[in-house]
Write a protein that holds these residues in place. Structure first.
Motif, mmCIF file in Angstrom:
data_model
loop_
_atom_site.group_PDB
_atom_site.id
_atom_site.type_symbol
_atom_site.label_atom_id
_atom_site.label_comp_id
_atom_site.label_asym_id
_atom_site.label_seq_id
_atom_site.Cartn_x
_atom_site.Cartn_y
_atom_site.Cartn_z
ATOM 1 N N GLU A 10 0.847 -1.175 0.000
ATOM 2 C CA GLU A 10 0.000 0.000 0.000
ATOM 3 C C GLU A 10 0.885 1.227 0.000
ATOM 4 O O GLU A 10 1.757 1.363 0.865
ATOM 5 C CB GLU A 10 -0.893 -0.002 1.235
ATOM 6 N N PRO A 11 0.704 2.103 -0.936
ATOM 7 C CA PRO A 11 1.589 3.266 -1.071
ATOM 8 C C PRO A 11 1.629 4.104 0.199
ATOM 9 O O PRO A 11 0.592 4.408 0.771
ATOM 10 C CB PRO A 11 0.951 4.061 -2.208
ATOM 11 N N GLY A 12 2.845 4.425 0.611
ATOM 12 C CA GLY A 12 2.993 5.330 1.725
ATOM 13 C C GLY A 12 2.755 4.720 3.091
ATOM 14 O O GLY A 12 2.712 5.421 4.083
ATOM 15 N N LYS A 13 2.596 3.413 3.153
ATOM 16 C CA LYS A 13 2.293 2.812 4.447
ATOM 17 C C LYS A 13 3.560 2.446 5.215
ATOM 18 O O LYS A 13 3.674 2.698 6.394
ATOM 19 C CB LYS A 13 1.431 1.565 4.232
ATOM 20 N N PHE A 14 4.505 1.838 4.497
ATOM 21 C CA PHE A 14 5.759 1.456 5.127
ATOM 22 C C PHE A 14 6.935 1.898 4.286
ATOM 23 O O PHE A 14 6.828 2.035 3.067
ATOM 24 C CB PHE A 14 5.850 -0.067 5.302
ATOM 25 N N SER A 15 8.045 2.080 4.953
ATOM 26 C CA SER A 15 9.290 2.334 4.263
ATOM 27 C C SER A 15 10.022 1.014 4.095
ATOM 28 O O SER A 15 10.404 0.381 5.074
ATOM 29 C CB SER A 15 10.133 3.324 5.074
ATOM 30 N N HIS A 16 10.184 0.593 2.860
ATOM 31 C CA HIS A 16 10.849 -0.681 2.592
ATOM 32 C C HIS A 16 12.299 -0.463 2.220
ATOM 33 O O HIS A 16 12.672 0.571 1.662
ATOM 34 C CB HIS A 16 10.151 -1.407 1.434
ATOM 35 N N TYR A 17 13.092 -1.479 2.488
ATOM 36 C CA TYR A 17 14.466 -1.466 2.008
ATOM 37 C C TYR A 17 14.533 -2.175 0.666
ATOM 38 O O TYR A 17 13.791 -3.104 0.415
ATOM 39 C CB TYR A 17 15.372 -2.228 2.980
ATOM 40 N N THR A 18 15.438 -1.707 -0.157
ATOM 41 C CA THR A 18 15.671 -2.397 -1.410
ATOM 42 C C THR A 18 17.162 -2.394 -1.705
ATOM 43 O O THR A 18 17.943 -1.716 -1.042
ATOM 44 C CB THR A 18 14.906 -1.745 -2.564
ATOM 45 N N HIS A 19 17.524 -3.177 -2.702
ATOM 46 C CA HIS A 19 18.925 -3.197 -3.088
ATOM 47 C C HIS A 19 19.242 -1.990 -3.949
ATOM 48 O O HIS A 19 18.425 -1.546 -4.742
ATOM 49 C CB HIS A 19 19.233 -4.483 -3.866
ATOM 50 N N ARG A 20 20.432 -1.498 -3.787
ATOM 51 C CA ARG A 20 20.815 -0.281 -4.471
ATOM 52 C C ARG A 20 20.757 -0.449 -5.985
ATOM 53 O O ARG A 20 20.437 0.473 -6.726
ATOM 54 C CB ARG A 20 22.229 0.126 -4.048
ATOM 55 N N LYS A 21 21.043 -1.642 -6.449
ATOM 56 C CA LYS A 21 21.029 -1.860 -7.900
ATOM 57 C C LYS A 21 19.621 -1.714 -8.470
ATOM 58 O O LYS A 21 19.446 -1.307 -9.603
ATOM 59 C CB LYS A 21 21.594 -3.241 -8.233
ATOM 60 N N MET A 36 13.189 -5.852 -0.178
ATOM 61 C CA MET A 36 13.796 -7.069 0.358
ATOM 62 C C MET A 36 12.761 -8.080 0.839
ATOM 63 O O MET A 36 13.011 -9.276 0.855
ATOM 64 C CB MET A 36 14.727 -6.703 1.509
ATOM 65 N N CYS A 37 11.611 -7.611 1.235
ATOM 66 C CA CYS A 37 10.584 -8.524 1.699
ATOM 67 C C CYS A 37 9.735 -9.040 0.549
ATOM 68 O O CYS A 37 8.845 -9.856 0.750
ATOM 69 C CB CYS A 37 9.719 -7.850 2.765
ATOM 70 N N GLY A 38 10.031 -8.584 -0.666
ATOM 71 C CA GLY A 38 9.400 -9.173 -1.834
ATOM 72 C C GLY A 38 8.235 -8.400 -2.420
ATOM 73 O O GLY A 38 7.698 -8.787 -3.440
ATOM 74 N N GLU A 57 13.593 -4.804 7.553
ATOM 75 C CA GLU A 57 14.595 -4.464 8.555
ATOM 76 C C GLU A 57 15.332 -5.716 9.011
ATOM 77 O O GLU A 57 16.543 -5.725 9.197
ATOM 78 C CB GLU A 57 13.908 -3.795 9.739
ATOM 79 N N GLU A 58 14.577 -6.786 9.176
ATOM 80 C CA GLU A 58 15.170 -8.040 9.610
ATOM 81 C C GLU A 58 16.104 -8.603 8.554
ATOM 82 O O GLU A 58 17.221 -9.034 8.840
ATOM 83 C CB GLU A 58 14.054 -9.047 9.899
ATOM 84 N N MET A 59 15.667 -8.575 7.300
ATOM 85 C CA MET A 59 16.485 -9.114 6.222
ATOM 86 C C MET A 59 17.731 -8.262 6.006
ATOM 87 O O MET A 59 18.804 -8.773 5.716
ATOM 88 C CB MET A 59 15.658 -9.185 4.939
ATOM 89 N N TYR A 60 17.567 -6.960 6.177
ATOM 90 C CA TYR A 60 18.700 -6.058 6.024
ATOM 91 C C TYR A 60 19.762 -6.345 7.079
ATOM 92 O O TYR A 60 20.964 -6.313 6.815
ATOM 93 C CB TYR A 60 18.229 -4.615 6.122
ATOM 94 N N SER A 61 19.323 -6.663 8.296
ATOM 95 C CA SER A 61 20.262 -6.909 9.380
ATOM 96 C C SER A 61 21.024 -8.218 9.182
ATOM 97 O O SER A 61 22.071 -8.440 9.777
ATOM 98 C CB SER A 61 19.519 -6.942 10.718
ATOM 99 N N LEU A 62 20.463 -9.088 8.339
ATOM 100 C CA LEU A 62 21.114 -10.366 8.093
ATOM 101 C C LEU A 62 22.148 -10.293 6.981
ATOM 102 O O LEU A 62 22.923 -11.209 6.765
ATOM 103 C CB LEU A 62 20.058 -11.420 7.712
ATOM 104 N N LEU A 63 22.139 -9.185 6.257
ATOM 105 C CA LEU A 63 23.096 -9.040 5.168
ATOM 106 C C LEU A 63 24.502 -8.878 5.720
ATOM 107 O O LEU A 63 24.703 -8.243 6.758
ATOM 108 C CB LEU A 63 22.768 -7.802 4.337
#
Ligand SMILES: [Zn+2]
Length: 66
Positions: A10-21, A36-38, A57-63
């Motif tokens: 949903e637009p604007g609901k959460f801030s997601h992480y993504t890969h820089r590429k 990262m969460c798909g 956030e969880e997946m980012y911390s595992l990188l």
């Protein structure tokens, strides 16, 4: 394209992480990028105003940090 298999956030609901590429490519096409969460989301300038997606956030911390 595997876009049909992916959920849309949903637009604007959460801030997601993504890969820089992904940010380098898709952003300029005006479409979403895959987080990262798909889920697909459209990166916005005001990430700080939104709660961070806990899955990302969880997946980012595992990188591995380099
Ligand atoms: Zn996420």
């Amino acid at each position: 394209m595997e876009a049909k298999q992916l959920l849309f956030s949903e637009p604007g609901k959460f801030s997601h992480y993504t890969h820089r590429k992904h940010l380098a490519g898709k952003t300029f096409e005006g479409s979403g990028v895959r987080s990262m969460c798909g889920v697909y989301f459209v990166p916005s300038q005001d990430h700080g105003a939104l709660p961070t997606c806990s899955t990302c956030e969880e997946m980012y911390s595992l990188l591995p940090k380099e």
